[in-house]
Design a protein around this motif. Structure first.
Motif, PDB file in Angstrom:
ATOM      1  N   GLU A 174       0.608  -1.387  -0.089  1.00  0.00           N
ATOM      2  CA  GLU A 174      -0.010   0.105   0.005  1.00  0.00           C
ATOM      3  C   GLU A 174       0.758   1.327  -0.132  1.00  0.00           C
ATOM      4  O   GLU A 174       0.606   2.247  -0.857  1.00  0.00           O
ATOM      5  CB  GLU A 174      -1.029  -0.058   1.265  1.00  0.00           C
ATOM      6  CG  GLU A 174      -2.135  -0.882   1.038  1.00  0.00           C
ATOM      7  CD  GLU A 174      -3.018  -1.054   2.337  1.00  0.00           C
ATOM      8  OE1 GLU A 174      -4.251  -1.700   1.828  1.00  0.00           O
ATOM      9  OE2 GLU A 174      -2.558  -0.868   3.384  1.00  0.00           O
ATOM     10  N   ARG A 190       1.004   4.290  -2.583  1.00  0.00           N
ATOM     11  CA  ARG A 190       0.894   5.681  -2.393  1.00  0.00           C
ATOM     12  C   ARG A 190       2.082   6.389  -2.940  1.00  0.00           C
ATOM     13  O   ARG A 190       2.007   7.640  -3.301  1.00  0.00           O
ATOM     14  CB  ARG A 190       0.977   5.939  -0.749  1.00  0.00           C
ATOM     15  CG  ARG A 190      -0.580   5.836  -0.395  1.00  0.00           C
ATOM     16  CD  ARG A 190      -0.278   6.659   1.057  1.00  0.00           C
ATOM     17  NE  ARG A 190       0.359   5.688   2.004  1.00  0.00           N
ATOM     18  CZ  ARG A 190       0.024   4.576   2.718  1.00  0.00           C
ATOM     19  NH1 ARG A 190      -1.200   4.433   2.447  1.00  0.00           N
ATOM     20  NH2 ARG A 190       1.085   3.965   3.447  1.00  0.00           N
ATOM     21  N   ASN A 235      -3.320  -4.042  -5.221  1.00  0.00           N
ATOM     22  CA  ASN A 235      -4.535  -3.465  -4.581  1.00  0.00           C
ATOM     23  C   ASN A 235      -4.757  -4.826  -3.504  1.00  0.00           C
ATOM     24  O   ASN A 235      -4.325  -5.931  -3.920  1.00  0.00           O
ATOM     25  CB  ASN A 235      -5.704  -3.192  -5.385  1.00  0.00           C
ATOM     26  CG  ASN A 235      -5.985  -4.403  -6.306  1.00  0.00           C
ATOM     27  OD1 ASN A 235      -6.487  -5.338  -5.817  1.00  0.00           O
ATOM     28  ND2 ASN A 235      -5.718  -4.489  -7.458  1.00  0.00           N
ATOM     29  N   PRO A 236      -5.644  -4.411  -2.629  1.00  0.00           N
ATOM     30  CA  PRO A 236      -5.807  -5.638  -1.551  1.00  0.00           C
ATOM     31  C   PRO A 236      -6.275  -6.948  -1.986  1.00  0.00           C
ATOM     32  O   PRO A 236      -5.899  -7.882  -1.472  1.00  0.00           O
ATOM     33  CB  PRO A 236      -6.725  -5.176  -0.397  1.00  0.00           C
ATOM     34  CG  PRO A 236      -6.417  -3.542  -0.515  1.00  0.00           C
ATOM     35  CD  PRO A 236      -6.170  -3.145  -2.175  1.00  0.00           C
TER      36      PRO A 236
END
Ligand code: ADP
Length: 192
Positions: free
Chosen positions: A125, A129, A143-144
């Protein structure tokens, strides 16, 4: 120096590879990077690989073995290379042994970056960012949802690769939870 870096997604293989490239003057052969380049260029391999990569799954052994087979024969790999993201299945590890034998090449080291799985999602993550902050495009699999599938693929298909090399007495491990510079030092030591 011919080296394999093993470890789950987000372990720091890419970060450390970049440094090893400078130290040893050998290229980083990242199957992930090569596949992403193929996707971007819209090659037949890229077209086949895109959906499975975006979802976090593994591309077929046949495709990645074909890519590596050609890549290790290129001129810049004559002095050595760092394999990052390959082999990711035991079948790939076996194919690599066969390929290297045919080329009369040996592996100097196989190093696994050991990390705490709980830290990995936060790292991914963070990478996303930072990429946004730098004006870049976030990887489609950072992405998760895709990450969970990547971690499952790692546990089920790639962790056995470590066991494969450990069983042959060839696996070294380095603590990937340490600060980046300390990991680099530990790697240098493991390789030295
Ligand atoms: P990671 O962040 O997991 O190290 P990579 O950049 O190495 O990611 O790879 C991204 C994706 O490319 C993988 O999730 C997979 O779909 C595909 N891929 C890369 N290397 C291989 C491989 N050796 N075998 C199968 N699929 C691969």
């Amino acid at each position: 120096m011919r080296l394999i870096l093993l470890g789950p997604p987000g372990a720091g293989k890419g970060t450390q590879s970049e440094r090893l490239v400078k130290t040893y003057g050998i290229p980083q052969l990242s199957t992930g990077d090569m596949l992403r380049a193929a996707v971007k260029a819209g090659t037949p391999v890229g077209l086949k690989a895109k959906a499975v990569m975006d979802a976090g799954g593994l591309v077929s052994d046949e495709i990645v073995i074909g890519i590596i087979k050609d890549r290790i024969k290129e001129a810049d790999a004559a002095k050595g290379f760092i394999l990052d993201g390959f082999p990711r299945t035991v079948a790939q590890a076996e194919a690599l042994d066969t390929l290297l034998k045919a080329e009369n090449m040996n592996l100097d080291a196989i190093v696994e970056l050991k990390v705490d799985e709980k830290a990995l999602l936060a790292r991914i993550e963070n990478r996303a960012r930072e990429t946004v902050a730098a004006g870049g495009t976030v990887r489609a699999d950072d992405n998760p949802e895709s990450f969970k599938i990547r971690l499952d693929a790692y546990r089920e298909q790639t962790a056995p690769v470590s066991a494969y090399y450990a069983g042959q007495g060839r696996l070294k491990t380095v603590d990937g939870m340490a600060p980046i510079d300390d990991v680099t030092k530990a790697l240098d030591k493991a390789l030295g």
